[in-house]
Scaffold this motif. Structure first.
Motif, PDB file in Angstrom:
ATOM      1  N   ALA A   1      29.275  25.707  12.470  1.00  0.00           N
ATOM      2  CA  ALA A   1      27.856  25.135  12.909  1.00  0.00           C
ATOM      3  C   ALA A   1      27.671  25.383  14.324  1.00  0.00           C
ATOM      4  N   ASN A   2      28.770  25.388  15.255  1.00  0.00           N
ATOM      5  CA  ASN A   2      28.576  25.784  16.567  1.00  0.00           C
ATOM      6  C   ASN A   2      28.651  27.387  17.224  1.00  0.00           C
ATOM      7  N   LEU A   3      28.852  28.243  15.947  1.00  0.00           N
ATOM      8  CA  LEU A   3      28.963  29.666  16.610  1.00  0.00           C
ATOM      9  C   LEU A   3      27.873  30.157  16.823  1.00  0.00           C
ATOM     10  N   SER A   4      27.327  30.164  18.090  1.00  0.00           N
ATOM     11  CA  SER A   4      26.291  30.605  18.710  1.00  0.00           C
ATOM     12  C   SER A   4      26.657  30.701  20.192  1.00  0.00           C
ATOM     13  N   ILE A   5      26.071  31.973  20.670  1.00  0.00           N
ATOM     14  CA  ILE A   5      26.266  32.223  22.005  1.00  0.00           C
ATOM     15  C   ILE A   5      25.197  33.007  22.648  1.00  0.00           C
ATOM     16  N   ASP A   6      24.824  32.733  23.815  1.00  0.00           N
ATOM     17  CA  ASP A   6      24.097  33.794  24.555  1.00  0.00           C
ATOM     18  C   ASP A   6      24.606  34.934  25.224  1.00  0.00           C
ATOM     19  N   LEU A   7      23.577  36.085  25.172  1.00  0.00           N
ATOM     20  CA  LEU A   7      24.348  37.275  25.647  1.00  0.00           C
ATOM     21  C   LEU A   7      23.405  37.635  26.991  1.00  0.00           C
ATOM     22  N   ASN A   8      24.081  37.604  28.112  1.00  0.00           N
ATOM     23  CA  ASN A   8      23.281  38.048  29.267  1.00  0.00           C
ATOM     24  C   ASN A   8      23.856  39.189  29.827  1.00  0.00           C
TER      25      ASN A   8
ATOM     26  N   GLU B   1      29.709  43.194  16.805  1.00  0.00           N
ATOM     27  CA  GLU B   1      31.163  42.494  16.552  1.00  0.00           C
ATOM     28  C   GLU B   1      30.934  41.037  16.626  1.00  0.00           C
ATOM     29  N   LEU B   2      30.270  40.369  17.371  1.00  0.00           N
ATOM     30  CA  LEU B   2      29.874  39.099  17.170  1.00  0.00           C
ATOM     31  C   LEU B   2      29.232  38.508  15.773  1.00  0.00           C
ATOM     32  N   ALA B   3      28.126  39.333  15.673  1.00  0.00           N
ATOM     33  CA  ALA B   3      27.407  38.934  14.460  1.00  0.00           C
ATOM     34  C   ALA B   3      28.364  39.206  13.083  1.00  0.00           C
TER      35      ALA B   3
ATOM     36  N   PHE C   1      35.865  33.922  23.555  1.00  0.00           N
ATOM     37  CA  PHE C   1      35.156  33.123  24.142  1.00  0.00           C
ATOM     38  C   PHE C   1      34.146  32.401  23.025  1.00  0.00           C
ATOM     39  N   ALA C   2      33.749  33.203  22.049  1.00  0.00           N
ATOM     40  CA  ALA C   2      32.745  32.535  21.063  1.00  0.00           C
ATOM     41  C   ALA C   2      33.367  31.799  20.112  1.00  0.00           C
ATOM     42  N   ARG C   3      34.359  32.290  19.464  1.00  0.00           N
ATOM     43  CA  ARG C   3      34.966  31.676  18.277  1.00  0.00           C
ATOM     44  C   ARG C   3      36.023  30.551  18.758  1.00  0.00           C
ATOM     45  N   ASP C   4      37.081  31.102  19.652  1.00  0.00           N
ATOM     46  CA  ASP C   4      38.001  30.094  20.137  1.00  0.00           C
ATOM     47  C   ASP C   4      37.744  29.194  21.364  1.00  0.00           C
TER      48      ASP C   4
ATOM     49  N   ARG D   1      26.166  33.762  15.975  1.00  0.00           N
ATOM     50  CA  ARG D   1      24.866  34.148  16.138  1.00  0.00           C
ATOM     51  C   ARG D   1      24.420  34.158  17.709  1.00  0.00           C
ATOM     52  N   VAL D   2      24.026  35.298  18.057  1.00  0.00           N
ATOM     53  CA  VAL D   2      23.669  35.438  19.475  1.00  0.00           C
ATOM     54  C   VAL D   2      22.110  35.230  19.636  1.00  0.00           C
ATOM     55  N   ALA D   3      22.070  34.107  20.541  1.00  0.00           N
ATOM     56  CA  ALA D   3      20.744  33.677  20.834  1.00  0.00           C
ATOM     57  C   ALA D   3      20.378  33.173  22.307  1.00  0.00           C
ATOM     58  N   ALA D   4      19.479  33.061  22.842  1.00  0.00           N
ATOM     59  CA  ALA D   4      19.132  32.481  24.000  1.00  0.00           C
ATOM     60  C   ALA D   4      19.696  31.061  24.108  1.00  0.00           C
TER      61      ALA D   4
END
Length: 259
Positions: A6-13, A247-249, A207-210, A254-257
């Motif tokens: 449920a928390n697997l979401s990250i911004d990509l800058n 690869e994140l997807a 960073f995103a998963r672990d 989920r890649v989102a602002a």
């Protein structure tokens, strides 16, 4: 600890608009089709009015969040030289940079959504309380409200921002090495920048998963972040960012602002 699904979401800058006049360092158009947040150079380490306007327009068209990437006044050194700027002067210069970008963001139909220091100022604000407080004061002067501050987790910058009532966004760098203390390895040291694409992708997934990364001396460091940076001035940055996002997807992230 691995994050729940449920928390697997990250911004990509990425750092964008890093050119000046006829010189262009970053592939802004390509990167703006990949990232969700754009750290736009505000003229002090790179960038100029026309570049700022163009990047804001492209970001608005593509639904990418615009952030002000503020710096020491150091065009010649690309903002990577630490400077002892008096706090009041630094606060004014931060406000000036944010205000300049806001003009072009508004003209493009968007706004400045956050602030991120660049280069030497970013690293200085990890441990320097006075410089961090000056940056936060500049944000307050320019924004007049709770504008989020993007930076390293546990930094003096985030401490000062919280104390001033500003939201903080913790970020990590997929292409930079970390010390055992959770700070970035200085660029002048061997291995500070990670060039191997496979390693960059692996670290991004970590960073995103672990919520963790392996330091340069092999230790596991837990880092809970909401945004992931891929440097725009790295050769092949667009291809690398595209692969990181893909690869994140594929891994269910989920890649989102963040805003």
């Amino acid at each position: 600890m691995t994050a729940s699904l449920a928390n697997l979401s990250i911004d990509l800058n990425a750092d964008l608009g890093e050119g000046f006049g006829r010189w262009q360092l970053t592939d802004d158009e390509a990167l703006l089709s990949i990232v969700t947040s754009a750290n736009v150079a505000c003229g002090f380490h790179a960038g100029d009015p026309s570049t700022m306007r163009r990047v804001c327009e492209l970001a608005a068209e593509r639904g990418v969040r615009v952030g002000a990437q503020v710096s020491y006044r150091d065009l010649a050194g690309f903002g990577r030289r630490s400077m002892d700027v008096p706090p009041r002067e630094l606060a004014d210069e931060i406000a000036y940079q944010i205000g300049a970008l806001e003009i072009f963001a508004r003209a493009a139909g968007t706004r400045v959504h956050y602030v991120k220091p660049h280069g030497a100022l970013y690293n200085r604000c990890v441990h320097d309380e006075a410089q961090a407080a000056a940056v936060v004061e500049g944000v307050r002067v320019a924004a007049g409200g709770p504008l989020p501050v993007l930076g390293l987790p546990g930094s003096r910058l985030h401490e000062a921002a919280r104390a001033a009532g500003l939201p903080v966004i913790a970020e990590a760098f997929a292409d930079r090495a970390y010390t055992a203390a959770g700070t970035l390895v200085p660029r002048g040291e061997p291995g500070a920048v990670v060039h191997d694409p496979d390693t960059v992708v692996k670290r991004a997934l970590g960073f995103a998963r672990d919520r963790a990364v392996t330091s340069i001396d092999g230790r596991r460091i837990e880092v809970d972040v909401r945004s992931l940076c891929v440097h725009g001035d790295t050769p092949g940055a667009a291809d690398l960012a595209r692969r990181v996002r893909s690869e994140l997807a594929a891994a269910g992230v989920r890649v989102a602002a963040f805003t």
